[in-house]
Design an enzyme around this catalytic site. Sequence first.
Site, mmCIF file in Angstrom:
data_model
loop_
_atom_site.group_PDB
_atom_site.id
_atom_site.type_symbol
_atom_site.label_atom_id
_atom_site.label_comp_id
_atom_site.label_asym_id
_atom_site.label_seq_id
_atom_site.Cartn_x
_atom_site.Cartn_y
_atom_site.Cartn_z
ATOM 1 N N GLU A 187 33.355 48.785 40.457
ATOM 2 C CA GLU A 187 33.031 50.179 40.744
ATOM 3 C C GLU A 187 31.975 50.282 41.841
ATOM 4 O O GLU A 187 32.006 51.200 42.666
ATOM 5 C CB GLU A 187 32.537 50.879 39.477
ATOM 6 C CG GLU A 187 33.590 51.053 38.400
ATOM 7 C CD GLU A 187 33.767 49.794 37.547
ATOM 8 O OE1 GLU A 187 34.656 49.786 36.691
ATOM 9 O OE2 GLU A 187 33.003 48.811 37.742
ATOM 10 N N PRO A 242 36.665 33.113 38.714
ATOM 11 C CA PRO A 242 36.565 33.859 37.451
ATOM 12 C C PRO A 242 35.817 35.173 37.652
ATOM 13 O O PRO A 242 34.913 35.283 38.499
ATOM 14 C CB PRO A 242 35.782 32.910 36.535
ATOM 15 C CG PRO A 242 35.958 31.557 37.146
ATOM 16 C CD PRO A 242 36.037 31.795 38.619
ATOM 17 N N ARG A 243 36.197 36.162 36.859
ATOM 18 C CA ARG A 243 35.596 37.493 37.005
ATOM 19 C C ARG A 243 34.141 37.520 36.568
ATOM 20 O O ARG A 243 33.315 38.192 37.176
ATOM 21 C CB ARG A 243 36.419 38.495 36.176
ATOM 22 C CG ARG A 243 35.912 39.934 36.222
ATOM 23 C CD ARG A 243 36.184 40.577 37.558
ATOM 24 N NE ARG A 243 35.836 41.985 37.579
ATOM 25 C CZ ARG A 243 35.971 42.769 38.637
ATOM 26 N NH1 ARG A 243 36.448 42.291 39.757
ATOM 27 N NH2 ARG A 243 35.627 44.038 38.593
#
Length: 444
Positions: A81, A288-289
């Site tokens: 975001e 990886p997130r």
Amino acid sequence: MELLRLRSSTSTPLPPTDAAGRWLRRFYTGLLYLMLPLALLRLYWRGYRDPGHRQRWRERLGFIPSLPTGSLWLHAVSVGETRAALPLIRALQTRYPDLPLLVTTTTLTGSRQVREALGEQVHHVYAPYDLPGAVARFLRNSQPRLAVIMETELWPNLLRQCAMAGVPTVIANARLSERSARGYARIHRLTALMLRDITLIAAQAEADAERFRALGAPRVRVTGNLKYDLPLPKTLLEQGRVLRRDVLGENRLVWIAASTHAGEDEPVLDAFAILRRRWPDLLLMLVPRHPERFDGVAAQCRQRGFPTVRRSEQRPCAPGSAVFLGDSMGELLRFYAAADLAFVGGSLVATGGHNVLEPALLGLPVLFGPHMFNFTEAGERLLAANAAWQIANAAELAVAVERLLTDPERRQAAGQRGRAVVECHRGALATLLACIEEQLPCRR
């Protein structure tokens, strides 16, 4: 306090509420207060892995440092975001240079993204938990002129307290999947009550707008998806070339699997094992997130026999290296710029997918799994343009990657089509700025 009282006294009457909705909100609030000790204990426990989780915990209860009053307040939950909000933040800084800008996040990674991208240009604190006391304290201490909340952060007490304080709220780049809409519909009394407290919902697409209206939102406008307006740094392509030359290796194909979640690394590595039989020099960039998964994913790669280089090691990949683990923050765009094609995670598991427009804008063919309910429209547009392929498992992933690796012309053409999709749907930023201008109280 003076500015806050002034706006409260001149705000329009609050919309009527119903008894069932008010009772549900009290029940919800009671549950949150009961869960508060667990939330604070979780921060303390996560602090063992990263001390940043324990720092500034009082901000989550509304105890924030002294801030200039009358700011524009923008809330972005986490990294995704925040990245989507960057064009809006920079546009607000240009349009309202005399107004301070307050950016809040919920996660530690989001906080670090704000500091990395914006430094001291904005004020940053953590958003308060959705408790009436914490939110009211936050509003008293910050006294924002307007709240811009990114995407799907719908918190009943935060929105109620803003309405009571006379702070207009705009839900920017708002999206609502069918799955989320069904969830909100189960508590429709509370949902309708909450949506009436929002000044304006600026929806990404007409489908999102219709779902909000069906749930009882009275003020909804379609403004488009801000993620199409992502500006690329002028030096990004050069940064990608340097990374490819100095770290990854110029004479090998590079496939990136980005923003993977638990349960996705296994099928990605399964597909990679199949592909390595044909392309022994193929390099997988695995990103990886979440940072807390870096060590575990690195161990998993090595257990499978893949020689692995971590970004944090700051060393180049040797010719025999198989996996480059992107265990850093804020470099995903650079990683995309150094790759030949991309798989975007959060989509083989029921997370809802991540931003497929970033690799498309960089001219990469895009692959993703079946769970794309958070990026339905973007995914469908790329699929319709033959710029993306949707796969269901490791075997299909291996086949799709192989086809693209085998055919450079197909790969290049798909990337060009994807970039064109992004370019032709720009314009949401200007529309959203006009909406914010309409809602911004007259500066006194």
